[in-house]
Design a protein around this motif. Structure first.
Motif, PDB file in Angstrom:
ATOM      1  N   ASN A 557       0.841  -1.202   0.000  1.00  0.00           N
ATOM      2  CA  ASN A 557       0.000   0.000   0.000  1.00  0.00           C
ATOM      3  C   ASN A 557       0.871   1.245   0.000  1.00  0.00           C
ATOM      4  OD1 ASN A 557      -2.284  -1.552   0.122  1.00  0.00           O
ATOM      5  ND2 ASN A 557      -2.565  -1.332   2.336  1.00  0.00           N
ATOM      6  N   ASN A 558       1.878   1.221   0.856  1.00  0.00           N
ATOM      7  CA  ASN A 558       2.740   2.396   0.956  1.00  0.00           C
ATOM      8  C   ASN A 558       3.594   2.589  -0.295  1.00  0.00           C
ATOM      9  OD1 ASN A 558       1.872   3.370   3.384  1.00  0.00           O
ATOM     10  ND2 ASN A 558       3.332   2.184   4.593  1.00  0.00           N
ATOM     11  N   HIS A 559       4.010   1.484  -0.901  1.00  0.00           N
ATOM     12  CA  HIS A 559       4.852   1.630  -2.086  1.00  0.00           C
ATOM     13  C   HIS A 559       4.049   2.195  -3.264  1.00  0.00           C
ATOM     14  CE1 HIS A 559       8.698   0.080  -4.191  1.00  0.00           C
ATOM     15  NE2 HIS A 559       8.300   1.235  -4.660  1.00  0.00           N
ATOM     16  N   SER A 560       2.863   1.637  -3.485  1.00  0.00           N
ATOM     17  CA  SER A 560       2.041   2.157  -4.595  1.00  0.00           C
ATOM     18  C   SER A 560       1.650   3.603  -4.326  1.00  0.00           C
ATOM     19  CB  SER A 560       0.793   1.293  -4.782  1.00  0.00           C
ATOM     20  OG  SER A 560       1.189  -0.030  -5.082  1.00  0.00           O
ATOM     21  N   ALA A 561       1.347   3.901  -3.059  1.00  0.00           N
ATOM     22  CA  ALA A 561       0.994   5.284  -2.708  1.00  0.00           C
ATOM     23  C   ALA A 561       2.178   6.217  -2.973  1.00  0.00           C
ATOM     24  CB  ALA A 561       0.573   5.366  -1.249  1.00  0.00           C
ATOM     25  N   THR A 562       3.392   5.718  -2.791  1.00  0.00           N
ATOM     26  CA  THR A 562       4.582   6.531  -3.064  1.00  0.00           C
ATOM     27  C   THR A 562       4.625   6.928  -4.544  1.00  0.00           C
ATOM     28  OG1 THR A 562       5.808   5.456  -1.289  1.00  0.00           O
ATOM     29  CG2 THR A 562       7.107   6.574  -2.960  1.00  0.00           C
ATOM     30  N   HIS A 563       4.286   5.965  -5.418  1.00  0.00           N
ATOM     31  CA  HIS A 563       4.258   6.294  -6.855  1.00  0.00           C
ATOM     32  C   HIS A 563       3.197   7.355  -7.142  1.00  0.00           C
ATOM     33  CE1 HIS A 563       6.439   2.582  -8.717  1.00  0.00           C
ATOM     34  NE2 HIS A 563       6.971   2.926  -7.559  1.00  0.00           N
ATOM     35  N   LEU A 564       2.023   7.200  -6.531  1.00  0.00           N
ATOM     36  CA  LEU A 564       0.964   8.189  -6.765  1.00  0.00           C
ATOM     37  C   LEU A 564       1.413   9.553  -6.231  1.00  0.00           C
ATOM     38  CD1 LEU A 564      -2.240   6.130  -5.771  1.00  0.00           C
ATOM     39  CD2 LEU A 564      -1.097   6.279  -7.995  1.00  0.00           C
ATOM     40  N   LEU A 565       2.052   9.535  -5.087  1.00  0.00           N
ATOM     41  CA  LEU A 565       2.543  10.777  -4.471  1.00  0.00           C
ATOM     42  C   LEU A 565       3.565  11.469  -5.386  1.00  0.00           C
ATOM     43  CD1 LEU A 565       3.118  12.719  -2.053  1.00  0.00           C
ATOM     44  CD2 LEU A 565       4.743  11.017  -1.214  1.00  0.00           C
ATOM     45  N   HIS A 566       4.490  10.675  -5.911  1.00  0.00           N
ATOM     46  CA  HIS A 566       5.531  11.207  -6.793  1.00  0.00           C
ATOM     47  C   HIS A 566       4.893  11.921  -7.990  1.00  0.00           C
ATOM     48  CE1 HIS A 566       9.672  10.204  -8.837  1.00  0.00           C
ATOM     49  NE2 HIS A 566       9.456  11.484  -8.719  1.00  0.00           N
ATOM     50  N   ALA A 567       3.927  11.253  -8.605  1.00  0.00           N
ATOM     51  CA  ALA A 567       3.252  11.840  -9.773  1.00  0.00           C
ATOM     52  C   ALA A 567       2.481  13.098  -9.376  1.00  0.00           C
ATOM     53  CB  ALA A 567       2.321  10.808 -10.410  1.00  0.00           C
ATOM     54  N   ALA A 568       1.813  13.040  -8.229  1.00  0.00           N
ATOM     55  CA  ALA A 568       1.018  14.196  -7.781  1.00  0.00           C
ATOM     56  C   ALA A 568       1.934  15.378  -7.482  1.00  0.00           C
ATOM     57  CB  ALA A 568       0.203  13.819  -6.550  1.00  0.00           C
ATOM     58  N   LEU A 569       3.101  15.112  -6.889  1.00  0.00           N
ATOM     59  CA  LEU A 569       4.042  16.192  -6.582  1.00  0.00           C
ATOM     60  C   LEU A 569       4.518  16.875  -7.855  1.00  0.00           C
ATOM     61  CD1 LEU A 569       6.160  14.533  -3.749  1.00  0.00           C
ATOM     62  CD2 LEU A 569       4.848  16.650  -3.534  1.00  0.00           C
ATOM     63  N   ALA A 597      11.763  25.111  -2.009  1.00  0.00           N
ATOM     64  CA  ALA A 597      11.018  25.888  -1.022  1.00  0.00           C
ATOM     65  C   ALA A 597      10.225  24.934  -0.140  1.00  0.00           C
ATOM     66  CB  ALA A 597      10.070  26.848  -1.726  1.00  0.00           C
ATOM     67  N   LYS A 598       9.745  25.454   0.965  1.00  0.00           N
ATOM     68  CA  LYS A 598       8.873  24.643   1.799  1.00  0.00           C
ATOM     69  C   LYS A 598       7.616  24.333   0.994  1.00  0.00           C
ATOM     70  CE  LYS A 598       6.529  24.664   6.224  1.00  0.00           C
ATOM     71  NZ  LYS A 598       6.845  23.228   6.432  1.00  0.00           N
ATOM     72  N   ILE A 599       7.126  23.118   1.115  1.00  0.00           N
ATOM     73  CA  ILE A 599       5.869  22.784   0.423  1.00  0.00           C
ATOM     74  C   ILE A 599       4.745  23.312   1.310  1.00  0.00           C
ATOM     75  CG2 ILE A 599       4.493  20.928  -0.569  1.00  0.00           C
ATOM     76  CD1 ILE A 599       7.057  19.241  -0.695  1.00  0.00           C
ATOM     77  N   THR A 600       3.938  24.203   0.760  1.00  0.00           N
ATOM     78  CA  THR A 600       2.954  24.893   1.595  1.00  0.00           C
ATOM     79  C   THR A 600       1.810  23.959   1.983  1.00  0.00           C
ATOM     80  OG1 THR A 600       1.614  25.582  -0.272  1.00  0.00           O
ATOM     81  CG2 THR A 600       3.433  27.040   0.359  1.00  0.00           C
ATOM     82  N   TYR A 601       1.067  24.395   2.969  1.00  0.00           N
ATOM     83  CA  TYR A 601      -0.077  23.606   3.432  1.00  0.00           C
ATOM     84  C   TYR A 601      -1.068  23.413   2.289  1.00  0.00           C
ATOM     85  CZ  TYR A 601      -3.910  22.024   6.355  1.00  0.00           C
ATOM     86  OH  TYR A 601      -4.919  21.292   6.884  1.00  0.00           O
ATOM     87  N   ASP A 602      -1.224  24.468   1.514  1.00  0.00           N
ATOM     88  CA  ASP A 602      -2.147  24.415   0.390  1.00  0.00           C
ATOM     89  C   ASP A 602      -1.707  23.379  -0.646  1.00  0.00           C
ATOM     90  OD1 ASP A 602      -4.535  25.823  -0.134  1.00  0.00           O
ATOM     91  OD2 ASP A 602      -3.578  26.476  -2.035  1.00  0.00           O
ATOM     92  N   GLU A 603      -0.393  23.358  -0.925  1.00  0.00           N
ATOM     93  CA  GLU A 603       0.138  22.387  -1.887  1.00  0.00           C
ATOM     94  C   GLU A 603      -0.009  20.959  -1.349  1.00  0.00           C
ATOM     95  OE1 GLU A 603       3.540  25.287  -3.924  1.00  0.00           O
ATOM     96  OE2 GLU A 603       3.978  24.213  -2.066  1.00  0.00           O
ATOM     97  N   ILE A 604       0.220  20.810  -0.065  1.00  0.00           N
ATOM     98  CA  ILE A 604       0.052  19.488   0.567  1.00  0.00           C
ATOM     99  C   ILE A 604      -1.380  18.994   0.358  1.00  0.00           C
ATOM    100  CG2 ILE A 604      -0.085  18.323   2.813  1.00  0.00           C
ATOM    101  CD1 ILE A 604       2.734  18.798   2.444  1.00  0.00           C
ATOM    102  N   ASP A 609      -5.326  15.498  -2.210  1.00  0.00           N
ATOM    103  CA  ASP A 609      -6.580  15.363  -2.988  1.00  0.00           C
ATOM    104  C   ASP A 609      -6.338  14.503  -4.223  1.00  0.00           C
ATOM    105  OD1 ASP A 609      -7.916  16.861  -1.195  1.00  0.00           O
ATOM    106  OD2 ASP A 609      -7.939  18.714  -2.388  1.00  0.00           O
ATOM    107  N   ILE A 610      -5.253  14.801  -4.925  1.00  0.00           N
ATOM    108  CA  ILE A 610      -4.969  14.053  -6.157  1.00  0.00           C
ATOM    109  C   ILE A 610      -4.763  12.574  -5.839  1.00  0.00           C
ATOM    110  CG2 ILE A 610      -3.309  13.723  -8.040  1.00  0.00           C
ATOM    111  CD1 ILE A 610      -2.794  16.775  -7.918  1.00  0.00           C
ATOM    112  N   VAL A 611      -3.924  12.305  -4.843  1.00  0.00           N
ATOM    113  CA  VAL A 611      -3.618  10.898  -4.526  1.00  0.00           C
ATOM    114  C   VAL A 611      -4.897  10.165  -4.102  1.00  0.00           C
ATOM    115  CG1 VAL A 611      -2.336   9.352  -3.003  1.00  0.00           C
ATOM    116  CG2 VAL A 611      -1.218  11.378  -3.937  1.00  0.00           C
ATOM    117  N   ASN A 612      -5.687  10.776  -3.244  1.00  0.00           N
ATOM    118  CA  ASN A 612      -6.902  10.079  -2.784  1.00  0.00           C
ATOM    119  C   ASN A 612      -7.913   9.872  -3.906  1.00  0.00           C
ATOM    120  OD1 ASN A 612      -6.656   9.319   0.063  1.00  0.00           O
ATOM    121  ND2 ASN A 612      -6.225  11.498   0.333  1.00  0.00           N
ATOM    122  N   ALA A 613      -7.964  10.844  -4.832  1.00  0.00           N
ATOM    123  CA  ALA A 613      -8.874  10.665  -5.974  1.00  0.00           C
ATOM    124  C   ALA A 613      -8.417   9.468  -6.803  1.00  0.00           C
ATOM    125  CB  ALA A 613      -8.896  11.929  -6.825  1.00  0.00           C
TER     126      ALA A 613
END
Ligand code: SER
Length: 870
Positions: A557-569, A597-604, A609-613
């Protein structure tokens, strides 16, 4: 020929002799506990020599970036001082895996040297292994005979085990070698002393260029040599030295490999290269070290405080130190070399040009922080020499270790002050530190013990969590006093740690139902090793190997989520975002990316949102196991820097238009299995690198539930208000108002005591004396009162006792004049009086306080106060 043409000619020559040209491996080594950095071209082929993997091509050639700054091969201290050692250098190499052997290797080397590069035959010498009785190895007459057909016999020299038997490290592939040396001295000198006298004698102008190793053995832990399954060739030619020989220069640094950068430094510093030994050394150090530092960073090793990261930090600091002291660069300069280097290597090692701004930024930040340390170090040095007659070894070591002062620099600075450095003491301290770090990381690995011969091993963990298997071999490892065993299995469903994903754990059950637990799984070069705390009682026969399924699922779960996170970032922050580190365990995923830069709360929030969608979209995994590398790259797949990929790669896709990565890890079969994704923290790990931590699946669920329970409890405590947040805000506000009100009322109370107390002041021998116990709730209130009294009455000596909820206190105040004239000391007095309340305290001559344990003693203390006036 330019250096570029020389490199191309080498590769073309061997391509022509049916060699496959392969890319350089990263300079940072991941899958070999015996190595930190690639130290030879053959490292990436280690398991082919050992017969642990099958070679895809029996002949290959390449240029490999190598770093010799730690372990068996370490040239760091020579670099810059001489003209032919480097930290990072290119090693041109050709290899045969059980294909051709000595004859061809020797003939082709000669052909390339004399016919393509047209080096002067009259300046070439070769060496062969003379044999070694202790090892039971005979003189290499075969090599001798092949050479004799090409070169005059008196140019074939004998070399001992140190020079002509090459070994990768303490253990590993090795074999006799034959070297090619080149004499670059002027004719007059050559006539006086023959070149054959200077081969292997550390002469700057008679240097080894090419080493042809005939890999035939594996050095075992017990010191013995085991014959390898096949006869192989491993050659390595120092590119920078070759260029120097062909371009007819007397220093590697005079070639077109280094001159452009040297001239840039000369221009920026206003110092001519060649004008002075000290500044020349400094320039050489800079142009050499920037290569090691830049490629290490590009290959994923950031400077840090331990292991490989510390080695890189030390190299960087050594360079900055030279720039600062000898070239007058008091502000960051070293990083400005990165763009030059990046341009130079475009098309050769593209890893750098693709990350140029990131690498430069990291170097800059390191420089800024080191220059700060340096100023402190110089201050330390100045303070030290002010009251020492000699610089002792421990202090020189402190400067070296904490402030990055090379010892030659400390020596120089000291001599400028007319002092000497205790070099022996320094060496001792250095040795002691090496010993400490060796002991801290020492792993004692035994030799493999075969349980069965010739067993192929197979990984089935992408498809199965269980398999029937046999033990192929095992060995004992001792680390930090703990004994463990490593097993190699014929078939294994266990995923070995890699690509950030932790290794599987599970169990091995014998036919007799005896169990041993597998505590971790790792990869060593091509081999999958399973860690167990003890060996099964019987090693032969079938075992059932079963992976811990729950942990594996959580990890997936964490590994696949990492891929989704990478793409979303990449979507939210931009395409400059590259993976700089990843850790995937069952509990958590940690992902480092290059971003300034720091990743803002808004960007987080957008990323979440993208990953969960994508999770809810239930995207099926597309797993392709054997895609030709180039085809995968052309299809737009995300590849990582610092990773070594084969010709065929595994591609993991979640929606072609969203996430496509080269990856060897295990993944969910469709994204909905991840359940839910939540980022728990965002922070900085290094200059230009941000770290995200996140949770998924059951762990995210547990955390969310905990959070709900917490909020519920808080609401309950607040009597379930409608608007919880504003209620808490109000509570905080009320609390602060009340606190202020209470403080005010206490202050008023203490001031109200004033008139009553001033009337109690007695004049004894011209001193206005007051000793009394008051009823005030805290030390602040007593202090306010005491100061007010001291301000209102002249020439005063006051002792105030008070009891704060069972804690007795004494406060003594003395007018400043009294304290000065009579030398009275409130601190000493309060200390004495405090004995009565079983306490202690202190303060200044005019004001001091004490606390104690015995409230009943206050009366006595106050009575005794008068003694001091009398
Ligand atoms: N491995 C040998 C060396 O590094 C030859 O490539 O010298």
């Amino acid at each position: 020929m330019t250096s570029k043409e020389i490199r191309e000619a080498f590769l073309a020559f061997f391509k022509n002799k049916s060699h496959q040209i392969v890319p350089s491996a990263p300079v940072v080594v991941k899958n070999d506990p015996t190595l930190m950095f690639t130290n030879a071209g053959m490292n990436q082929f280690k398991d082919l020599f050992l017969g642990e993997a099958q070679a895809k091509y029996s002949r290959v050639a390449d240029t490999q970036r190598c770093l010799r700054v730690s372990g068996k091969h370490n040239d760091l201290e020579e670099v810059g001082i001489d003209t032919y050692h480097h930290t990072l250098f290119e090693m041109l190499g050709n290899w045969s895996f059980g294909d051709y052997f000595k004859k061809e290797a020797i003939a082709w080397a000669w052909e390339l040297m004399t016919e393509v590069y047209k080096l002067d035959k009259d300046r070439l010498y070769v060496t062969i292994f003379e044999g070694d009785e202790k090892e039971g190895l005979a003189r290499d007459m075969e090599a001798f005979d092949f050479w004799k057909a090409l070169i005059a016999e008196d140019r074939i020299l004998l070399g001992n085990k140190k020079d002509n038997f090459w070994e990768m490290g303490e253990t590993g592939p090795c074999g006799p070698c034959s070297e090619i040396h080149y004499d670059m001295r002027p004719d007059a000198e050559r006539q006086q002393v023959g070149g054959h006298e200077l081969v292997n004698a550390d002469h700057e102008q008679v240097i080894e260029i090419w080493n042809l190793v005939f890999m035939q053995f594996n050095r075992l832990k017990n010191g013995s040599l085991e014959t390898l399954p096949a006869q192989n060739v491993d050659t390595g030619m120092g590119f920078e030295r070759l260029v120097r020989a062909i371009q007819g220069k007397t220093s590697n640094y005079d070639t077109d490999v280094f001159q452009p950068m040297i001239q840039f430094i000369a221009e920026k510093s206003g110092i001519v290269y060649g004008a002075d030994v000290k500044t020349d050394v400094a320039m050489r150090v800079l142009v050499d070290h920037i290569r090691a530092v830049s490629f290490a960073i590009a290959d994923g090793q950031l400077p840090s405080n331990n292991k490989a990261g510390y080695v890189i930090r030390r190299i960087l600091r050594r360079a900055v130190r030279y720039a600062y002291t000898f070239l007058g660069f008091k502000t960051p300069f070293f990083n400005e070399l990165v763009p030059l280097l990046s341009a130079q290597f475009a098309g050769v090692f593209d890893e750098l040009s693709q990350q140029e701004s990131f690498v430069q930024k990291v170097v800059l930040e390191e420089e800024v922080s080191f220059l700060r340390t340096l100023t402190t170090g110089i201050q330390r040095f100045e303070n030290y020499v002010a009251d020492h007659a000699q610089v002792d070894g421990d202090f020189a070591f402190e400067l070296f270790d904490t402030y990055g002062f090379p010892i030659d620099l400390t020596d120089l600075l000291s001599r400028e002050k007319g002092l000497s450095v205790d070099m022996e003491g320094f060496q001792k301290a250095l040795q002691a530190q090496k010993e400490r770090s060796r002991a801290a990381t020492a792993i004692d690995t035994g030799d493999w013990v075969l349980v069965q011969e010739d067993e192929e091993t197979e990984f089935v963990g992408y498809d199965y969590l269980e398999a029937t298997t046999q033990i192929v071999k095992y060995r004992k490892v001792t680390a930090k006093g703990k004994e463990q065993y490593q097993l190699v299995l014929s078939v294994t469903p266990f995923y070995p740690e890699g690509g950030g994903q932790v290794g599987d754990t599970g169990v091995l059950v014998s036919e007799a139902n005896e169990k041993v637990y597998i505590t971790d799984t790792k990869k060593e070069n091509g081999l999958i090793v399973h860690f167990v705390n003890q060996l099964p009682p019987v090693l032969e026969g079938d075992f059932k190997a079963t992976v811990n399924k729950d942990k594996r699922i959580d990890t997936e779960n964490n590994h696949s989520a990492t891929h989704l996170l990478h793409a979303a970032l990449k979507q939210v922050l931009g395409d400059h975002v590259n993976q700089k580190g990843s850790m995937v365990s069952p509990e958590v995923l940690r992902f480092d990316v290059s971003h300034f830069a720091k990743i803002t709360y808004d960007e987080i929030k957008q990323v979440e949102d993208i990953v969960n969608a994508r999770i809810r979209a239930n995207i099926a995994l597309k797993e392709e196991r054997q895609v030709p590398y180039q085809q995968a790259i052309d299809s737009g797949v995300t590849a990582l820097f610092g990773e070594k990929y084969g010709d065929y790669v595994r591609v993991i896709t979640f929606d072609d238009a969203f996430s496509k990565e080269l990856c060897g890890g295990t993944h969910v079969s469709s994204t909905s299995q991840i359940g839910f994704f939540k980022i728990t923290s965002e922070s900085a790990v290094a200059a230009g690198v941000r770290r995200i931590e996140a949770i998924t699946g059951t762990h995210a669920y547990a955390v969310i539930r905990e959070q709900f329970e917490l909020v519920d409890k808080l609401r309950e405590l607040m009597n379930n208000p409608k608007d919880f947040v504003s209620s808490i805000g109000k509570l905080i506000e009320d609390n602060s108002d009340l606190r202020k009100a209470v403080e005010n009322s206490i202050r008023e109370r203490s001031l109200a005591l004033m008139s009553d107390l001033t009337s109690k002041v007695e004049n004894i021998n011209g001193v206005n004396f007051l000793a009394v116990e008051v009823d005030l709730p805290n030390a602040d209130a007593v202090k306010t009162l005491t100061y007010a009294l001291k301000g209102a009455v002249e020439n005063v000596f006051i002792v105030i006792g008070a009891d704060f909820d069972g804690k007795p206190s004494l406060t003594v105040a003395i007018s400043d004049e009294l304290a000065k004239e009579k030398g009275w000391n409130a601190g000493a007095i309060v200390k004495d009086l405090a004995k009565d309340i079983q306490g202690g305290g202190g303060g200044q001559p005019f004001f001091a306080t004490a606390g104690g344990k015995l409230s009943a003693g206050l009366v006595k203390a106050i009575a005794r106060a008068k003694d001091f006036v009398n």
